[in-house]
Design an enzyme around this catalytic site. Sequence first.
Site, PDB file in Angstrom:
ATOM      1  N   CYS A  37       0.829  -1.205   0.000  1.00  0.00           N
ATOM      2  CA  CYS A  37       0.000   0.000   0.000  1.00  0.00           C
ATOM      3  C   CYS A  37       0.865   1.257   0.000  1.00  0.00           C
ATOM      4  CB  CYS A  37      -0.920  -0.003   1.223  1.00  0.00           C
ATOM      5  SG  CYS A  37      -1.984   1.448   1.371  1.00  0.00           S
ATOM      6  N   HIS A  96      -6.106   5.041   5.936  1.00  0.00           N
ATOM      7  CA  HIS A  96      -5.642   3.809   5.287  1.00  0.00           C
ATOM      8  C   HIS A  96      -6.795   3.052   4.641  1.00  0.00           C
ATOM      9  CE1 HIS A  96      -3.846  -0.030   4.388  1.00  0.00           C
ATOM     10  NE2 HIS A  96      -4.882  -0.580   5.013  1.00  0.00           N
TER      11      HIS A  96
END
Length: 374
Positions: free
Chosen positions: A308, A339
């Site tokens: 990520c 996130h």
Amino acid sequence: MQFFIDETDGNARACTIKTAHSTIQTPVFMPVGTVGAVKALDATDLNTFLNPQIILGNTYHLYLRPNDNVVKTMGGLHGFTNFKKSFLTDSGGFQAFSLSDNVKIDENGITFRSHIDGSKHYFTPQKVIDIQNNLNSDIMMILDDLVALPASQERIKASIERTTRWAAESIDYHRANQKRGVGVEQNIFAIIQGGTDKAFREKSAKELCAMDFDGFAIGGLSVGELNEEMYDTVEWTTQFMPKDKPRYLMGVGTPEDLVENVSRGIDMFDCVMPTRNARNGTLFTSFGKVTIKAKQYEIDSLPIDPDCNCMVCQNYSRSYLRHLFRSREITYFRLATIHNLYYYLDLMKQMREAILENRFESFKTEFYAKREQK
């Protein structure tokens, strides 16, 4: 609103929606900002770390507090929140479902008892449009009659008949408003109901899609039915929806739900899952879910998801996030929300790229394979 189909791959679609405030590339996930804020974030967080082109606000909640007239006075949702891109506002139909103990539905509208102070309020199709005119959202949803599943045939039949009647009142009222200069840049979507009954879904879709709406939503799913029932209902319903207008699946869902329903022709999604789960300690990753409070992350220098590129994964460890969560530190809610929303928005971008490159099926295979490797 302008709408273009950029590419298709099977039933999956990559489209572009242009509103007065932003250009939206689909498939798109809309972060939920119920009361005019995505929980734990502000407009600077959204624009700096996530860059969504559209978020969702809720008509019922904003009507009760601060009141739609306050929002109008402060420059509509864009001026009030300082989020300058697009807003979609829900109509209140879901609140009639979720707050059912405080709600009474009749043929002309819905009576709510406020969850804040117990005061009574009556929503009609016209009043819902008036409120959303004050909010100045880019996409307005009509008032609909949503039922929990399972439900009797009689209740579902009454739901779609009422929803169709309210839809006709809504579109007539909105187009008349536009002729007199109200809501000129606002768009209006209808909501297809019918439970998981194919005949009812077909009837609802055909009746609503014959009207002059700017887009169409599938409502009344992810309310108690099995996942496969949801997928089958979406696949059945989309065949009756126009190809040249946006398709929105309301209140759905998990990353798997997004992938499955994009493959069935859906363009737009919203759900509280990424923000709510973030606050409760569940983080989404390319390999599945992480329960950050778990003991195994106490000493773990890895980011939440090594694949990520979000601000959180680039700067903080699982160990630190676990510490913040267990300490109930406010900072945790912000970082976890950033996130999870980044993951959802990036998932949509990956699907769009796969559709544009005609490799959606291979993307889907890889998506599930990563989860099996955990």
